[in-house]
Design a protein around this motif. Structure first.
Motif, PDB file in Angstrom:
ATOM      1  N   ILE A  69      82.805  16.724  70.107  1.00 31.02           N
ATOM      2  CA  ILE A  69      84.115  17.013  69.355  1.00 31.02           C
ATOM      3  C   ILE A  69      85.187  16.283  69.414  1.00 31.02           C
ATOM      4  O   ILE A  69      85.717  16.182  70.726  1.00 31.02           O
ATOM      5  N   GLU A  70      85.663  15.087  68.784  1.00 28.75           N
ATOM      6  CA  GLU A  70      86.900  14.604  68.819  1.00 28.75           C
ATOM      7  C   GLU A  70      88.091  15.166  68.580  1.00 28.75           C
ATOM      8  O   GLU A  70      89.118  14.937  69.399  1.00 28.75           O
ATOM      9  N   SER A  71      88.282  15.799  67.575  1.00 29.71           N
ATOM     10  CA  SER A  71      89.402  16.627  67.274  1.00 29.71           C
ATOM     11  C   SER A  71      89.147  17.694  66.439  1.00 29.71           C
ATOM     12  O   SER A  71      88.001  17.836  65.647  1.00 29.71           O
ATOM     13  N   VAL A  72      89.951  18.645  66.335  1.00 31.73           N
ATOM     14  CA  VAL A  72      89.960  19.919  65.337  1.00 31.73           C
ATOM     15  C   VAL A  72      91.028  19.982  64.250  1.00 31.73           C
ATOM     16  O   VAL A  72      92.197  19.855  65.007  1.00 31.73           O
ATOM     17  N   ILE A  73      90.931  20.098  63.148  1.00 34.91           N
ATOM     18  CA  ILE A  73      91.989  20.161  62.223  1.00 34.91           C
ATOM     19  C   ILE A  73      92.129  21.340  61.343  1.00 34.91           C
ATOM     20  O   ILE A  73      91.089  21.653  60.881  1.00 34.91           O
ATOM     21  N   ALA A  74      93.009  22.048  61.527  1.00 22.67           N
ATOM     22  CA  ALA A  74      93.266  23.299  60.463  1.00 22.67           C
ATOM     23  C   ALA A  74      94.215  23.054  59.500  1.00 22.67           C
ATOM     24  O   ALA A  74      95.395  22.303  59.386  1.00 22.67           O
ATOM     25  N   VAL A  75      93.686  23.077  58.116  1.00 21.23           N
ATOM     26  CA  VAL A  75      94.367  23.026  56.967  1.00 21.23           C
ATOM     27  C   VAL A  75      94.940  24.447  56.364  1.00 21.23           C
ATOM     28  O   VAL A  75      94.201  25.222  56.095  1.00 21.23           O
ATOM     29  N   ALA A  76      96.446  24.482  56.643  1.00 21.73           N
ATOM     30  CA  ALA A  76      97.087  25.725  56.351  1.00 21.73           C
ATOM     31  C   ALA A  76      96.952  25.745  54.726  1.00 21.73           C
ATOM     32  O   ALA A  76      97.241  24.720  54.048  1.00 21.73           O
ATOM     33  N   HIS A  77      96.925  26.957  54.193  1.00 20.94           N
ATOM     34  CA  HIS A  77      97.176  27.246  52.603  1.00 20.94           C
ATOM     35  C   HIS A  77      98.542  26.842  52.234  1.00 20.94           C
ATOM     36  O   HIS A  77      98.837  26.665  51.019  1.00 20.94           O
ATOM     37  N   ASP A  78      99.681  26.845  53.098  1.00 26.61           N
ATOM     38  CA  ASP A  78     100.801  26.398  52.772  1.00 26.61           C
ATOM     39  C   ASP A  78     101.134  24.892  52.866  1.00 26.61           C
ATOM     40  O   ASP A  78     102.416  24.325  52.302  1.00 26.61           O
ATOM     41  N   GLY A  79     100.019  24.236  53.150  1.00 29.48           N
ATOM     42  CA  GLY A  79     100.075  22.694  53.012  1.00 29.48           C
ATOM     43  C   GLY A  79     100.354  22.072  54.329  1.00 29.48           C
ATOM     44  O   GLY A  79     100.302  20.644  54.336  1.00 29.48           O
ATOM     45  N   THR A  80     100.653  22.787  55.245  1.00 30.36           N
ATOM     46  CA  THR A  80     100.614  22.177  56.464  1.00 30.36           C
ATOM     47  C   THR A  80      99.355  21.763  57.078  1.00 30.36           C
ATOM     48  O   THR A  80      98.418  22.505  56.996  1.00 30.36           O
TER      49      THR A  80
ATOM     50  N   PHE B  80      77.486  19.549  68.538  1.00 32.39           N
ATOM     51  CA  PHE B  80      78.632  19.800  69.254  1.00 32.39           C
ATOM     52  C   PHE B  80      78.723  19.403  70.581  1.00 32.39           C
ATOM     53  O   PHE B  80      79.485  18.936  71.259  1.00 32.39           O
ATOM     54  N   PHE B  81      77.458  19.854  71.436  1.00 35.84           N
ATOM     55  CA  PHE B  81      77.378  19.674  73.018  1.00 35.84           C
ATOM     56  C   PHE B  81      77.009  17.931  73.114  1.00 35.84           C
ATOM     57  O   PHE B  81      76.894  18.007  74.327  1.00 35.84           O
ATOM     58  N   ASP B  82      76.572  17.382  72.196  1.00 35.19           N
ATOM     59  CA  ASP B  82      75.827  15.994  72.503  1.00 35.19           C
ATOM     60  C   ASP B  82      77.150  14.976  72.521  1.00 35.19           C
ATOM     61  O   ASP B  82      77.712  14.953  71.589  1.00 35.19           O
ATOM     62  N   GLY B  83      77.568  14.501  73.740  1.00 30.83           N
ATOM     63  CA  GLY B  83      78.522  13.596  73.728  1.00 30.83           C
ATOM     64  C   GLY B  83      78.340  12.303  73.098  1.00 30.83           C
ATOM     65  O   GLY B  83      79.378  11.465  73.190  1.00 30.83           O
ATOM     66  N   ARG B  84      77.142  12.156  72.385  1.00 33.03           N
ATOM     67  CA  ARG B  84      77.095  10.842  71.674  1.00 33.03           C
ATOM     68  C   ARG B  84      77.839  10.997  70.552  1.00 33.03           C
ATOM     69  O   ARG B  84      78.087   9.838  69.822  1.00 33.03           O
ATOM     70  N   ASN B  85      78.117  12.074  69.962  1.00 26.99           N
ATOM     71  CA  ASN B  85      78.725  12.487  68.737  1.00 26.99           C
ATOM     72  C   ASN B  85      80.109  12.199  68.875  1.00 26.99           C
ATOM     73  O   ASN B  85      80.731  12.633  69.674  1.00 26.99           O
ATOM     74  N   ARG B  86      80.900  12.107  67.761  1.00 26.78           N
ATOM     75  CA  ARG B  86      82.363  12.283  67.670  1.00 26.78           C
ATOM     76  C   ARG B  86      82.661  12.829  66.435  1.00 26.78           C
ATOM     77  O   ARG B  86      83.091  12.121  65.204  1.00 26.78           O
ATOM     78  N   PHE B  87      82.840  14.420  66.415  1.00 23.46           N
ATOM     79  CA  PHE B  87      82.903  14.868  65.099  1.00 23.46           C
ATOM     80  C   PHE B  87      84.579  15.357  65.147  1.00 23.46           C
ATOM     81  O   PHE B  87      85.125  15.459  66.081  1.00 23.46           O
ATOM     82  N   GLU B  88      84.869  15.283  63.891  1.00 27.00           N
ATOM     83  CA  GLU B  88      86.046  15.847  63.509  1.00 27.00           C
ATOM     84  C   GLU B  88      85.706  17.094  62.787  1.00 27.00           C
ATOM     85  O   GLU B  88      85.239  17.003  61.605  1.00 27.00           O
ATOM     86  N   LEU B  89      86.241  18.200  63.201  1.00 27.55           N
ATOM     87  CA  LEU B  89      86.198  19.592  62.365  1.00 27.55           C
ATOM     88  C   LEU B  89      87.503  20.082  61.772  1.00 27.55           C
ATOM     89  O   LEU B  89      88.536  20.127  62.125  1.00 27.55           O
ATOM     90  N   PHE B  90      87.181  20.042  60.329  1.00 27.70           N
ATOM     91  CA  PHE B  90      88.073  20.299  59.338  1.00 27.70           C
ATOM     92  C   PHE B  90      87.861  21.735  59.145  1.00 27.70           C
ATOM     93  O   PHE B  90      86.530  21.900  58.818  1.00 27.70           O
ATOM     94  N   HIS B  91      88.998  22.878  59.077  1.00 25.63           N
ATOM     95  CA  HIS B  91      88.870  23.903  58.528  1.00 25.63           C
ATOM     96  C   HIS B  91      90.159  24.555  57.795  1.00 25.63           C
ATOM     97  O   HIS B  91      91.256  24.116  58.200  1.00 25.63           O
ATOM     98  N   ASN B  92      90.003  25.553  57.074  1.00 24.09           N
ATOM     99  CA  ASN B  92      91.450  26.138  56.625  1.00 24.09           C
ATOM    100  C   ASN B  92      91.809  27.254  57.390  1.00 24.09           C
ATOM    101  O   ASN B  92      90.875  27.940  57.846  1.00 24.09           O
ATOM    102  N   HIS B  93      93.107  27.760  57.215  1.00 20.82           N
ATOM    103  CA  HIS B  93      93.650  28.559  57.855  1.00 20.82           C
ATOM    104  C   HIS B  93      94.167  29.532  56.956  1.00 20.82           C
ATOM    105  O   HIS B  93      95.325  29.222  56.360  1.00 20.82           O
ATOM    106  N   PRO B  94      93.619  30.694  56.202  1.00 19.49           N
ATOM    107  CA  PRO B  94      94.337  31.425  55.363  1.00 19.49           C
ATOM    108  C   PRO B  94      95.509  31.950  55.553  1.00 19.49           C
ATOM    109  O   PRO B  94      96.637  32.027  54.381  1.00 19.49           O
TER     110      PRO B  94
END
Length: 202
Positions: free
Chosen positions: A95-106, A63-77
């Motif tokens: 890390i390029e972006s952080v994505i939260a997938v809500a359990h209601d579909g948002t 995550f601290f390596d600027g050569r990477n471009r990660f997208e972090l997907f995680h759920n939000h109960p």
């Protein structure tokens, strides 16, 4: 939705898996999946916590390596928007972006534009101001406590976007966030965001 979010087959599969897990299990645990921006999955994990996922030294180094471009997907109960710790993760060089997938579909997506300390310094007054703004609505039973929590997180991130600290997007808004927005209306949202912006910029 798939086109807007640029969902590769691996990402679509991960999202589908979050929806087919039993509700009881989803309420108990938060899951994380890491993708490269070309869509390749790097890892997925859970540390069996209701509201966080822990990382080992190797993962943190990536995550601290600027050569990477990660997208972090995680759920939000609880189906709330991205938290300040989520946004803080998004400031790491790899890390390029952080994505939260809500359990209601948002689906909530953010890309941090400034350092973590700038976001945190702005967030502290935002949090207090939003509590003052939303508590009377809960007391009057205009919105429920769960709706207030969802609206709080969403308005916080809209304010940070207006302050040009994050890029923030919401897809398929549903559940408590949608219900609360429908009750309070656009004028309440705009007045709140204007007030928050002026408060932080003073």
């Amino acid at each position: 939705l798939a086109q807007r979010l640029d969902l590769t087959p691996a990402k679509k599969l991960w999202l589908a898996e979050r929806k087919i897990e039993t509700p009881e299990r989803l309420r108990r645990q938060e899951y994380m999946a890491e993708f490269l921006t070309d869509g390749r999955e790097v890892f997925r994990k859970t540390t069996r916590s209701r509201n966080s996922v822990s990382f080992n030294r190797q993962e943190l180094a990536a995550f601290f390596d600027g050569r990477n471009r990660f997208e972090l997907f995680h759920n939000h109960p609880r189906s709330t928007s991205l938290s300040i710790p989520d946004l803080r993760m998004g400031t790491l060089p790899g890390i390029e972006s952080v994505i939260a997938v809500a359990h209601d579909g948002t689906i909530f997506t953010a890309r941090s534009l400034v350092d973590a300390n700038i976001i945190e310094n702005a967030a502290n007054p935002l949090i207090n101001a939003l509590k003052s703004r939303l508590s009377p609505l809960v007391a009057a039973r205009t919105i429920t406590p769960d709706q207030a929590d969802a609206l709080h997180q969403h308005l916080q991130n809209l304010a940070l976007q207006r302050l040009k600290m994050i890029d923030y997007r919401v897809d398929n808004v549903a559940g408590n966030t949608r219900a609360a927005l429908a009750v309070v209306g656009e004028s309440f949202v705009e007045d709140t965001l204007r007030s928050l912006y002026d408060m932080v910029r003073r």
